[in-house]
Design an enzyme around this catalytic site. Structure first.
Site, PDB file in Angstrom:
ATOM      1  CB  SER A 243      -0.912   0.004   1.228  1.00 53.10           C
ATOM      2  OG  SER A 243      -0.139   0.299   2.371  1.00 53.10           O
ATOM      3  CE  LYS A 244      -1.908   7.207  -2.424  1.00 54.23           C
ATOM      4  NZ  LYS A 244      -1.410   6.721  -3.678  1.00 54.23           N
ATOM      5  NE  ARG A 245       0.789   0.371   5.981  1.00 57.70           N
ATOM      6  CZ  ARG A 245       1.550  -0.679   6.258  1.00 57.70           C
ATOM      7  NH1 ARG A 245       2.763  -0.481   6.734  1.00 57.70           N
ATOM      8  NH2 ARG A 245       1.121  -1.897   6.088  1.00 57.70           N
ATOM      9  CG  HIS A 246       4.528  -1.094   1.944  1.00 57.92           C
ATOM     10  ND1 HIS A 246       3.219  -1.506   1.899  1.00 57.92           N
ATOM     11  CD2 HIS A 246       5.086  -1.722   3.000  1.00 57.92           C
ATOM     12  CE1 HIS A 246       2.989  -2.358   2.884  1.00 57.92           C
ATOM     13  NE2 HIS A 246       4.099  -2.495   3.575  1.00 57.92           N
ATOM     14  N   GLY A 247       5.457   2.894  -0.244  1.00 60.69           N
ATOM     15  CA  GLY A 247       6.112   3.647  -1.321  1.00 60.69           C
ATOM     16  C   GLY A 247       5.129   3.818  -2.462  1.00 60.69           C
TER      17      GLY A 247
END
Ligand code: GLU
Length: 467
Positions: A243-247
């Protein structure tokens, strides 16, 4: 595979972005179809009219175009096929494989609540399955439900997951056509896959539970099943769904961040598909090598650093004119630069040297920006401190030597070496202040190629501005 022509498809729902997990699904379908000399089709599952805006669809088409995952036919828009979906539902009804359900929303709600209160999963209890529609209450438009088998198992021979099954007692009679006449998701997918002649359904393993339901619809219609391949999802380094929080997760975000589409495709292909140790695989080789037997069952982990390294390799091998065009585009909006024809020429000249160290196109554009800077150059603080009064005096003499030189890297190199020797300096003592004066920083490609790329006139102007 016999004489059957392979037809695979990518069937995204327009959600507003092309997630790289979806991009990988598209890629696997594309490679599989190409490998088998078949066709790759695109179906836009745009039945959710609120989310499926033209812009959301465009993002998918643009993302695929950028990645070079091109369908063989114009896309099929699922929303245009609703009449056909309804027609098939009515055929199933006529054939006795489906039935009308006259339950009210309130009745269904109560059924749900009772099941939950009794600790059962909330399933439709089949109360209209064998009931005569003549008993229907007035004023209720019925939904159409599949008359699903009650005994035995529904089995999927999956090309990645192996044999997977579910007891039919676990599945209730699902609605295929709602009371307002609109088809449900699983029903639409089956009708479309059948009508499009899809032989292989390759998709994320989060769809496996849908597949059991879809298989029941194929069986009710007496249609041949496609082969299914459910591929594990992509996870982040921490093992959670990417998800977005990984990149970055959207394909076009990777474009913005300076990844080459072929590097991203190469990386995605290797993510969940194994072939020896080869990391760099061209798209032709990918088509030659790819098949479903190389797809593993474990979720793969997105490794951004590995992707970035691979991108650096692709940049080093990329065509210089193409890289220059990209750099010019990336710099075009910068108001601190003067991006005329001269600057473009300088950038083109230095790209072969700059690309050796760039890991992304953003790096490359940043490293090239100094070539387009108007004078006086802004100086990085560390660089400015090298321009001592003594260095400035020396630069005046260096400028004199360069003014007489032929402006090719070897001639420049010879000139600088001769100057260093005759003035009792090491080459680095000459080159470093020179680099600062020409670039505003302490890092650049070799001073000879940097000078040659700037050209004599611009190089001397830059020296005059500091000396
Ligand atoms: N539209 C579904 C999705 O975007 C895919 C359906 C399918 O591949 O069958 O997840």
């Amino acid at each position: 595979m016999g004489a059957m022509t392979v037809r695979a498809r990518f069937a995204p729902s327009p959600t507003g972005l092309l997630h790289i997990g979806s991009a990988r699904t598209a890629l696997f379908n594309y490679l599989f179809a190409r490998h088998h000399g078949g066709e790759f089709l695109l179906r836009i599952e745009d039945t959710d009219r609120e989310r499926s805006t033209a812009a959301a669809t465009e993002v998918i088409i643009e993302g695929l175009r950028w990645l070079g995952i091109t369908p063989d036919q114009p896309p099929v828009f699922q929303s245009t096929r609703m009449a056909r979906h309804a027609e098939v539902a009515r055929q199933m009804l006529a054939a006795g494989h489906a039935y009308q359900c006259f339950c009210t929303a309130e009745e269904l709600r109560q059924m749900r609540e009772r099941a939950l209160a009794e600790g059962r999963s909330p399933r439709y209890d089949g109360r209209w399955r064998d009931r005569d529609p003549a008993e229907a209450p007035l004023g209720i438009s019925p939904s159409i439900r599949l008359k699903a088998p009650r005994d035995g198992d529904t089995v999927v021979e999956d090309l990645v997951q192996g044999t997977v099954r579910v007891g039919n007692a676990e599945l209730d009679d699902m609605i295929i056509l709602r009371s307002d006449g609109t088809p449900t998701y699983n029903h639409s997918v089956v009708v479309d896959d059948h009508d499009m002649g899809i032989t292989h359904v390759i998709r994320g393993d989060d769809h496996l539970t849908n597949t059991f339901r879809q298989v029941q619809i194929y069986q009710a219609m007496g249609w041949d099943l496609p082969r299914f391949a459910h591929i594990p999802l992509i996870h982040g380094a921490d093992g959670a769904k990417l998800s977005k929080r990984h990149g970055a997760v959207s394909a076009l975000e990777f474009r913005e961040q300076g990844y080459l589409p072929e590097a991203l495709c190469n990386y995605l292909m290797r993510l969940g598909w194994g072939h020896g140790d080869a990391e760099v695989i061209s798209s032709e080789e990918a088509i030659r090598l790819f098949d479903l037997d190389g797809v593993g069952r474990a979720p793969s982990r997105m490794d951004y650093a590995k992707l970035t390294n691979l991108n650096g390799i692709y940049i080093r091998h990329a065509d210089d004119n193409r890289l220059t065009r990209d750099v010019l585009e990336r710099l075009a909006h910068r108001t601190d630069l003067a991006l005329g024809a001269n600057a473009a020429k300088r950038i083109r000249a230095l790209v072969p040297a700059l690309k050796e160290r760039a890991k992304t196109l953003v790096d490359l554009a940043d490293a090239a920006a100094f070539l387009a800077r108007p004078l006086p150059l802004p100086m990085e603080p560390k660089a400015a401190s090298l321009l001592t009064p003594e260095a400035r005096l020396m630069l005046r003499d260096v400028a004199g030597a360069l003014a007489a030189a032929e402006f090719t890297p070897p001639a420049i190199d010879a000139t600088l070496r001769a100057f260093a020797e005759s003035s009792g300096r090491k080459l680095g003592q000459v080159a470093q202040p020179l680099r600062v004066a020409l670039t505003g920083s302490t890092a650049s490609p070799g001073i000879d190629v940097t000078l040659a790329a700037l050209g004599k006139e611009e190089a001397l102007a830059r020296l005059a501005a500091v000396a």
